[in-house]
Design an enzyme around this catalytic site. Sequence first.
Site, PDB file in Angstrom:
ATOM      1  N   ARG A  58      63.584  95.513  73.965  1.00  0.00           N
ATOM      2  CA  ARG A  58      64.137  94.154  74.015  1.00  0.00           C
ATOM      3  C   ARG A  58      63.535  93.418  75.198  1.00  0.00           C
ATOM      4  NH1 ARG A  58      68.368  93.532  76.684  1.00  0.00           N
ATOM      5  NH2 ARG A  58      69.599  95.218  75.753  1.00  0.00           N
ATOM      6  N   TYR A 111      63.015  68.438  62.262  1.00  0.00           N
ATOM      7  CA  TYR A 111      63.322  69.532  61.356  1.00  0.00           C
ATOM      8  C   TYR A 111      64.851  69.623  61.191  1.00  0.00           C
ATOM      9  CZ  TYR A 111      63.747  74.320  59.714  1.00  0.00           C
ATOM     10  OH  TYR A 111      64.070  75.437  59.008  1.00  0.00           O
ATOM     11  N   ASP A 183      57.922  70.161  69.913  1.00  0.00           N
ATOM     12  CA  ASP A 183      57.798  71.092  68.791  1.00  0.00           C
ATOM     13  C   ASP A 183      56.411  70.864  68.186  1.00  0.00           C
ATOM     14  OD1 ASP A 183      57.849  72.389  66.320  1.00  0.00           O
ATOM     15  OD2 ASP A 183      59.998  72.051  66.043  1.00  0.00           O
ATOM     16  N   LYS A 208      55.082  79.276  60.428  1.00  0.00           N
ATOM     17  CA  LYS A 208      54.306  78.273  59.705  1.00  0.00           C
ATOM     18  C   LYS A 208      52.806  78.512  59.918  1.00  0.00           C
ATOM     19  CE  LYS A 208      58.528  76.935  58.969  1.00  0.00           C
ATOM     20  NZ  LYS A 208      59.201  75.938  59.752  1.00  0.00           N
TER      21      LYS A 208
HETATM   22  C1  LIG Z   1      60.498  75.748  60.338  1.00  0.00           C
HETATM   23  C2  LIG Z   1      60.592  74.881  61.525  1.00  0.00           C
HETATM   24  C3  LIG Z   1      61.434  75.207  62.604  1.00  0.00           C
HETATM   25  C4  LIG Z   1      62.365  76.391  62.571  1.00  0.00           C
HETATM   26  O1  LIG Z   1      61.675  77.607  62.563  1.00  0.00           O
HETATM   27  P1  LIG Z   1      62.210  78.936  61.844  1.00  0.00           P
HETATM   28  O2  LIG Z   1      61.099  79.897  62.085  1.00  0.00           O
HETATM   29  O3  LIG Z   1      62.435  78.619  60.399  1.00  0.00           O
HETATM   30  O4  LIG Z   1      63.480  79.317  62.526  1.00  0.00           O
HETATM   31  C5  LIG Z   1      61.419  74.370  63.705  1.00  0.00           C
HETATM   32  N1  LIG Z   1      60.637  73.271  63.752  1.00  0.00           N
HETATM   33  C6  LIG Z   1      59.826  72.933  62.735  1.00  0.00           C
HETATM   34  C7  LIG Z   1      58.988  71.702  62.844  1.00  0.00           C
HETATM   35  C8  LIG Z   1      59.785  73.708  61.584  1.00  0.00           C
HETATM   36  O5  LIG Z   1      58.989  73.341  60.577  1.00  0.00           O
END
Ligand SMILES: *Cc1c(COP(=O)(O)O)cnc(C)c1O
Length: 388
Positions: A58, A111, A183, A208
């Site tokens: 962890r 998001y 982000d 992603k």
């Molecule tokens: C998918 C996404 C998230 C969240 O991520 P997870 O891996 O699904 O928890 C946050 N910001 C953006 C822009 C996203 O596309």
Amino acid sequence: MSDQHTDRNAVQRFETLAIHAGQEPDAATGAVVPPIHQVSTFKQDGVGGLRGGYEYSRSANPTRTALEENLAALEGGRRGLAFASGLAAEDCLLRTLLTPGDHVVIPNDAYGGTFRLFAKVAERWGVQWSVADSSDPAAVRAALRPRTKAVWVETPSNPLLGITDIAAVADVARTAGARLVVDNTFASPYLQQPLALGADVVVHSTTKYMGGHSDVVGGALITADTALGEELAFHQNAMGAIAGPFDSWLVMRGIKTLAVRMDRHCANAARIAELLAAHPKVTRVYYPGLDSHPGHETAAKQMRDFGGMVSFQVAGGEEAAVEVCNRAKLFTLGESLGGVESLIEHPGRMTHASAAGSALEVPSDLVRLSVGIEAIDDLVEDLTRALG
Ligand SMILES: *Cc1c(COP(=O)(O)O)cnc(C)c1O
């Protein structure tokens, strides 16, 4: 990171770092790729005699360390941290930066899960938030309060591909003593480097483009501020939502081809955006690469290229938009984005259903595409057929 490593990073370019940063051949065996250290605990050579600092997975695991050093190098930061999901990373960041009564400015186009984290979770713990159009730095400034500790930005945003001038909003945040969080999921560090533009922390859903193959869920935080990096690492360990060894390995494997994948994503998306802009059944296209996009100039200034995401509104309203999603074949109907395969979805009923009725509600006739790296002619044919 050893000094030698740091020096090497300083002279290497993105594509090279993506393959090598944090990934020296294994000292014990020479394995060219970091092994999957699928282990919970590490033998100590006498009490406290740790080998390479590893004690319990962890706190730290060598496979995760390799990914974390790689992430830091790619974003031009000093500390990278890998989490079990993008939202786990966001949660760790919120609980590191904020205490009850603190305030955050969030964008009016984010998001859906990020919005839900603020509106349904953080708010219960006394965190205040307000919504601003982050494409307008003056609107962000107007939303600041005495206890604003963070300004949150997503650019390009999900699902409307809004563009925020990172350097301009960084100035606004800095004068207020607030941290700027970007982000960077939609752009990836190949297309955009928020830390160099003045951001304090970069957030990723590595699920992603970084992973890139729709086979892993993960998240990351990267910062150039060593002290903040330490605080984040403390909370990562204290809260425990880490990326496991196999997931870390999958994300690293994906990152090695990030640059070549992104080039193809961008080229294919640009063609799809042009097709949609000229299509009689399409009333509006959202793609920062189009001259008509209000954020086009800012995107051209701060991004290498315009990314693989395209959204559009369909003539005939919500039912017509849902029909397009249902008729597409090669564009697979599904949530998520950033994988090699093309996806199509209806944000209003799918990814952004949690924003219904809020300032972040999306148009009901909106369709979002994650344009993959298949042959462009096949994608064009499929979409043309789906539009009818
Ligand atoms: C998918 C996404 C998230 C969240 O991520 P997870 O891996 O699904 O928890 C946050 N910001 C953006 C822009 C996203 O596309």
